[in-house]
Design an enzyme around this catalytic site. Structure first.
Site, PDB file in Angstrom:
ATOM      1  N   ASP A  21     -67.714 -27.846 -76.927  1.00 17.60           N
ATOM      2  CA  ASP A  21     -67.052 -26.672 -77.501  1.00 17.60           C
ATOM      3  C   ASP A  21     -67.800 -26.185 -78.745  1.00 17.60           C
ATOM      4  O   ASP A  21     -68.177 -26.987 -79.610  1.00 17.60           O
ATOM      5  CB  ASP A  21     -65.617 -27.018 -77.881  1.00 17.60           C
ATOM      6  CG  ASP A  21     -64.789 -27.489 -76.693  1.00 17.60           C
ATOM      7  OD1 ASP A  21     -65.365 -27.933 -75.690  1.00 17.60           O
ATOM      8  OD2 ASP A  21     -63.548 -27.423 -76.788  1.00 17.60           O
ATOM      9  N   HIS A  23     -66.709 -23.048 -80.630  1.00 19.47           N
ATOM     10  CA  HIS A  23     -65.688 -22.542 -81.548  1.00 19.47           C
ATOM     11  C   HIS A  23     -66.270 -21.773 -82.739  1.00 19.47           C
ATOM     12  O   HIS A  23     -65.949 -22.044 -83.900  1.00 19.47           O
ATOM     13  CB  HIS A  23     -64.803 -23.679 -82.051  1.00 19.47           C
ATOM     14  CG  HIS A  23     -63.775 -24.129 -81.057  1.00 19.47           C
ATOM     15  ND1 HIS A  23     -62.871 -23.263 -80.472  1.00 19.47           N
ATOM     16  CD2 HIS A  23     -63.506 -25.360 -80.546  1.00 19.47           C
ATOM     17  CE1 HIS A  23     -62.090 -23.934 -79.644  1.00 19.47           C
ATOM     18  NE2 HIS A  23     -62.462 -25.206 -79.661  1.00 19.47           N
ATOM     19  N   ASP A  50     -64.896 -22.552 -74.618  1.00 26.06           N
ATOM     20  CA  ASP A  50     -64.377 -22.471 -75.989  1.00 26.06           C
ATOM     21  C   ASP A  50     -65.498 -22.068 -76.939  1.00 26.06           C
ATOM     22  O   ASP A  50     -65.826 -22.761 -77.903  1.00 26.06           O
ATOM     23  CB  ASP A  50     -63.697 -23.765 -76.426  1.00 26.06           C
ATOM     24  CG  ASP A  50     -62.249 -23.852 -75.970  1.00 26.06           C
ATOM     25  OD1 ASP A  50     -61.819 -22.954 -75.211  1.00 26.06           O
ATOM     26  OD2 ASP A  50     -61.547 -24.799 -76.362  1.00 26.06           O
ATOM     27  N   ASN A  76     -60.097 -22.477 -72.482  1.00 27.15           N
ATOM     28  CA  ASN A  76     -58.737 -21.980 -72.701  1.00 27.15           C
ATOM     29  C   ASN A  76     -58.677 -20.941 -73.818  1.00 27.15           C
ATOM     30  O   ASN A  76     -57.814 -20.059 -73.805  1.00 27.15           O
ATOM     31  CB  ASN A  76     -57.764 -23.131 -72.982  1.00 27.15           C
ATOM     32  CG  ASN A  76     -58.111 -23.935 -74.210  1.00 27.15           C
ATOM     33  OD1 ASN A  76     -59.170 -24.568 -74.263  1.00 27.15           O
ATOM     34  ND2 ASN A  76     -57.229 -23.948 -75.194  1.00 27.15           N
ATOM     35  N   HIS A  77     -59.613 -20.988 -74.772  1.00 26.86           N
ATOM     36  CA  HIS A  77     -59.591 -19.988 -75.840  1.00 26.86           C
ATOM     37  C   HIS A  77     -60.111 -18.643 -75.346  1.00 26.86           C
ATOM     38  O   HIS A  77     -59.620 -17.588 -75.778  1.00 26.86           O
ATOM     39  CB  HIS A  77     -60.377 -20.503 -77.051  1.00 26.86           C
ATOM     40  CG  HIS A  77     -59.617 -21.519 -77.839  1.00 26.86           C
ATOM     41  ND1 HIS A  77     -58.919 -21.220 -78.987  1.00 26.86           N
ATOM     42  CD2 HIS A  77     -59.411 -22.837 -77.609  1.00 26.86           C
ATOM     43  CE1 HIS A  77     -58.330 -22.312 -79.449  1.00 26.86           C
ATOM     44  NE2 HIS A  77     -58.621 -23.314 -78.623  1.00 26.86           N
ATOM     45  N   HIS A 189     -63.167 -29.671 -74.318  1.00 22.14           N
ATOM     46  CA  HIS A 189     -61.733 -29.441 -74.554  1.00 22.14           C
ATOM     47  C   HIS A 189     -61.088 -30.462 -75.474  1.00 22.14           C
ATOM     48  O   HIS A 189     -60.441 -30.091 -76.441  1.00 22.14           O
ATOM     49  CB  HIS A 189     -60.985 -29.375 -73.226  1.00 22.14           C
ATOM     50  CG  HIS A 189     -59.538 -29.015 -73.358  1.00 22.14           C
ATOM     51  ND1 HIS A 189     -59.122 -27.886 -74.026  1.00 22.14           N
ATOM     52  CD2 HIS A 189     -58.408 -29.619 -72.901  1.00 22.14           C
ATOM     53  CE1 HIS A 189     -57.803 -27.802 -73.974  1.00 22.14           C
ATOM     54  NE2 HIS A 189     -57.347 -28.851 -73.309  1.00 22.14           N
TER      55      HIS A 189
END
Length: 237
Positions: A21, A23, A50, A76-77, A189
């Site tokens: 991820d 982010h 993500d 999911n983001h 995740h």
């Protein structure tokens, strides 16, 4: 309509790496790629999703997705952003608490532009290597045989998407069941302190987006983490 699973032939001119991820910490990741000797002309980087939320450079996700060496699955983001623009059926308080404020603060037009780019991401991808097929999803596979995934994503999309994007059960249960038809499945995740392997599933979100974390770069040919090497800074290719 983008494919639910994207397939990549073997890279015959360079190396293929995976990363956990991101982010919104693209500068930090780019610096690590440079220090690890990533060749922007020949190598490819595959992301477990993500790309956005939590970090300061979330808008850079669209720019990275334009790079020919960078490929990602939807996390999911990203799903938050796409659903928010398409039909608004998102718990915005929960999303805001998990880093979505930057997106919610944009104009409707900017939200649409970002959501359209993120919506093109497949839920899964696989990459040919010299020793077999390596798959990527964000969280986990909803099937025990990789060749069953596409059918399930069409026949039971809600259940299949939920596991691909959200499931943490494999780590919670220490489930070492292998995913058939793959040499390895690479996921993110759930943050881990170091890369964790259960069966043939490699968990590589080592919190590169956290102050005390780092990005794991996994060489898909060796299934080993790539060591960082001293290298001069370089601009985004």
């Amino acid at each position: 309509m983008p494919p639910v699973i994207q397939h990549f032939a073997r890279n015959t001119s360079g190396r293929d790496w995976a990363v956990g991820d991101i982010h919104g910490h693209f500068s930090r990741l780019h610096e690590q790629l440079v220090r690890s000797g990533f060749d922007f002309a020949r190598d490819r980087l595959f992301s477990v999703g993500d790309l956005i939320d939590r970090g300061p450079e979330c808008r850079a996700a669209v720019e990275w997705l334009r790079q020919p060496w960078f490929h990602a699955v939807q996390g999911n983001h990203e799903d938050y952003a796409v659903r928010h623009v398409r039909h608004g059926l998102v718990d915005t308080d929960n999303w805001r608490a998990n880093g979505g404020s930057w997106f919610l603060a944009m104009t409707d037009e900017d939200q649409r532009i970002h959501a359209e780019a993120l919506a093109t991401l497949p839920l899964a991808l696989d990459v040919e290597t010299g020793d077999g097929l390596v798959g990527l999803v964000h969280a986990d596979s909803p099937v025990r045989a990789w060749d069953k995934l596409e059918g399930l994503l069409y026949s039971r999309p809600r259940r299949a998407r939920g596991i691909c994007l959200w499931s943490r059960q494999r780590l919670e249960r220490h489930d070492a069941t292998c995913v058939g038809g793959l040499r390895a499945l690479v996921v993110g995740h759930t943050p881990v302190t170091r890369p964790t392997v259960l069966g043939n599933v490699y968990h590589i979100d080592t919190g590169g987006w956290r102050p005390d974390g780092y990005f794991t770069l996994l060489d898909l040919s060796t299934l080993r983490a790539v060591p960082a090497l001293p290298a001069p800074s370089a601009a985004l290719a």
